[in-house]
Design an enzyme around this catalytic site. Structure first.
Site, PDB file in Angstrom:
ATOM      1  N   SER A  38      -9.685  -1.157   7.227  1.00 44.96           N
ATOM      2  CA  SER A  38      -9.177  -0.993   5.864  1.00 44.96           C
ATOM      3  C   SER A  38      -8.514  -2.206   5.226  1.00 44.96           C
ATOM      4  O   SER A  38      -8.294  -2.208   4.019  1.00 44.96           O
ATOM      5  CB  SER A  38      -8.194   0.169   5.821  1.00 44.96           C
ATOM      6  OG  SER A  38      -8.915   1.362   5.723  1.00 44.96           O
ATOM      7  N   SER A  66      -9.713   1.271   3.096  1.00 40.18           N
ATOM      8  CA  SER A  66      -8.917   2.062   2.185  1.00 40.18           C
ATOM      9  C   SER A  66      -7.850   1.274   1.428  1.00 40.18           C
ATOM     10  O   SER A  66      -7.295   1.787   0.474  1.00 40.18           O
ATOM     11  CB  SER A  66      -8.223   3.168   2.975  1.00 40.18           C
ATOM     12  OG  SER A  66      -7.310   2.601   3.908  1.00 40.18           O
ATOM     13  N   LYS A  80       0.848  -1.190   0.000  1.00 40.17           N
ATOM     14  CA  LYS A  80       0.000   0.000   0.000  1.00 40.17           C
ATOM     15  C   LYS A  80       0.885   1.242   0.000  1.00 40.17           C
ATOM     16  O   LYS A  80       1.904   1.275   0.698  1.00 40.17           O
ATOM     17  CB  LYS A  80      -0.890  -0.065   1.255  1.00 40.17           C
ATOM     18  CG  LYS A  80      -1.968   0.982   1.371  1.00 40.17           C
ATOM     19  CD  LYS A  80      -2.849   0.655   2.585  1.00 40.17           C
ATOM     20  CE  LYS A  80      -3.951   1.664   2.822  1.00 40.17           C
ATOM     21  NZ  LYS A  80      -4.824   1.293   3.958  1.00 40.17           N
TER      22      LYS A  80
HETATM   23  N1  GLN Z   1     -13.034   3.367   6.626  1.00 41.74           N
HETATM   24  C1  GLN Z   1     -12.437   3.757   7.843  1.00 41.74           C
HETATM   25  C2  GLN Z   1     -12.108   5.231   7.803  1.00 41.74           C
HETATM   26  O1  GLN Z   1     -12.452   5.842   6.860  1.00 41.74           O
HETATM   27  C3  GLN Z   1     -11.217   2.931   8.106  1.00 41.74           C
HETATM   28  C4  GLN Z   1     -10.004   3.413   7.446  1.00 41.74           C
HETATM   29  C5  GLN Z   1      -8.793   2.583   7.735  1.00 41.74           C
HETATM   30  O2  GLN Z   1      -8.871   1.525   8.340  1.00 41.74           O
HETATM   31  N2  GLN Z   1      -7.660   3.083   7.294  1.00 41.74           N
HETATM   32  O3  GLN Z   1     -11.522   5.768   8.683  1.00 41.74           O
END
Ligand code: GLN
Length: 476
Positions: A178, A154, A79
């Site tokens: 994420s 994400s 990532k």
């Molecule tokens: N969807 C969650 C957020 O927007 C989790 C994001 C993540 O785990 N990086 O914060």
């Protein structure tokens, strides 16, 4: 050779039996990226030359009879919020468009020590804020099974790359879901380790008390191998712990699996419900016993998460001040510096969270929001501690829905709810493994039959428990 039908162990056997070389494997994946990625958009950057060069080096080492680690030559993606020395690391934000990592993240260093081939950096929601990868500052990633849908986020790029055979495995990061949520949307395995199990050194921080790096793979067995490679104490991250803290319960077969009643609610999609039933049947067949448990503070998790997270975001992102990283050019005043860097460089979601976080930390509101949220966070943790006195692992849906349509969740609140089942686990600092109900190897996913996943939540540093149950499920 079809490298997409192999597990890491079989890849290793093939390599040591000289059925193929690392250069051949790397070429296969680079070719797949060339064919597929123009449709899926999983990668922000592909390191073609570097990947080929490291493949040649690993082949040479094998030829010279040097030790071949289990992960040697496995083509992986990472990532783009993890630093790779000398290479552009953007966190999918325009504000870091040309920023180059000045050192390797510890996880990257450990992959390199394991002789992994790093194919490239994958797309994400800007600074990992989002659940669809639509918030990337550059482009959206599509779900490989249905291009009208999101891959989740994400870590959408990492997950889409693994699901579509553009990487053997990948690393993602999970702050509120994420790794697990996109894994469920794309039919792959994702592990969110215990807070402190994997070093965050070199990870561009989203929320430091929640972030963890973990593997995205095609099988649970592969997730274990990758986790074993990246886990453990790191002098650069004082939250990491020694290896001996990784516990292993003796008789997995006798485990009692907890079913939290607050996670089996009316809002669950029918497809998800059906998938969970199939998975539970299989686990029963394996001899596991189920017990209903209660995690009564679950309903506060999203609110607590978005207070704690935004508070940490507002402080973590303050370092992107237009002076130290991307430079503001042709400006005269300090406010010009901000307008030209933070004003133009950050996307809407990032700005929204910085504003919210600054508000909850501001004097007069700090106790009402931030302190209160920390107290409720403790109650959420205690729910799990109580539950784990009665059960060994917890079974839960990973997401309330299957992959949703691009553009469907335009209102931020509805997007935040996508993490309703994943963010409590980050607040509690526990490990959780996202497993697809049907494996990527056996399933014939299609736009009308999209993946569904479940998660196995474990006690702190009991990654081994959830991985063992996951492996049994996978074999069944
Ligand atoms: N969807 C969650 C957020 O927007 C989790 C994001 C993540 O785990 N990086 O914060």
């Amino acid at each position: 050779m079809d490298f997409n039908n192999l597990t890491i162990r079989r890849f290793h056997e093939g390599l040591t039996q000289k059925l193929f070389s690392v250069v051949e494997a790397t070429t296969f994946f680079l070719d797949t990226i060339k064919k597929q990625d123009p449709h899926i958009h999983a990668y922000l950057s592909v390191r073609e030359d570097e990947a080929r060069a490291s493949a040649r080096e690993i082949d040479n080492n094998i030829k010279e009879g040097k030790e071949t680690p289990l992960l040697a030559g496995v083509p992986c993606a990472v990532k783009d919020n993890m630093l790779l020395e000398g290479e552009v690391t953007t966190a999918a934000s325009k504000i870091l468009k040309t920023y180059k990592g000045t050192y390797d993240a510890t996880t990257i260093k450990r992959l390199k020590n394991g002789s992994v081939v790093i194919l490239g950096k994958t797309n994400l929601d800007e600074f990992a804020m989002g659940a669809s990868t639509e918030n990337s500052g550059f482009f959206k990633t599509l779900n490989p099974w249905d291009s009208t849908r999101v891959p989740g986020g994400s870590s959408g790029g990492s997950v889409a790359a693994v699901a579509s055979g553009m990487a053997f495995a990948a690393l993602g990061s999970d702050t509120g879901g994420s790794i697990r949520q996109p894994s469920a949307f794309c039919g792959v395995v994702g592990l969110k380790p215990t807070y402190g199990a994997v070093s965050r050194f070199g990870l561009i921080a989203l929320a430091s008390s929640l972030d963890q790096i973990g593997p995205v793979t095609r099988t649970v067995e592969d997730a274990r191998i990758l986790f074993d490679t990246i886990k453990g104490k790191d002098g650069y991250d004082s939250t990491t712990v020694d290896l001996q803290n990784f516990k292993s319960s003796s008789s997995v077969k006798d485990f009692v699996i907890g079913i939290p009643k607050e996670y089996f609610i009316d809002g669950l999609d029918d497809e998800v419900k059906k998938g969970l039933e199939v998975a539970m049947e299989k686990l029963k067949k394996l001899g596991f016993k189920f017990k209903e448990i209660s995690l009564p503070h679950t309903k506060y998790a999203i609110s607590v998460y978005y207070i704690v997270l935004t508070a940490e975001v507002s402080t973590n992102l303050a370092r992107l001040d237009g002076v130290r990283y991307e430079r503001a050019r042709d400006v005269n005043t300090l406010s010009d510096v901000y307008m030209h860097t933070r004003g133009e460089g950050f996307g809407d979601e990032v700005k929204r969270r910085i504003l919210l976080g600054t508000f909850v930390l501001s004097s007069g509101y700090y106790d009402a929001y931030y302190t209160k949220a920390q107290k409720v966070r403790r109650l959420i943790q205690q729910d799990f501690d109580e539950a784990f006195k009665q059960v060994d692992v917890i079974f839960a849906p990973t997401t309330p829905t299957i992959a949703f349509k691009m553009g469907e969740k335009s209102d931020p609140l509805s997007m935040y709810l996508a993490d309703i089942f994943t963010c409590p686990i980050n607040l509690a600092g526990l490990p959780s493994l996202a497993v697809p109900v049907e494996s990527l190897f056996s399933a014939l996913y299609s736009p009308s039959h999209l993946p569904v996943g479940f998660q196995l939540i474990g006690k702190r540093f009991h990654e081994n428990d959830i991985l063992s149950v996951g492996e049994l499920y996978e074999k069944e």
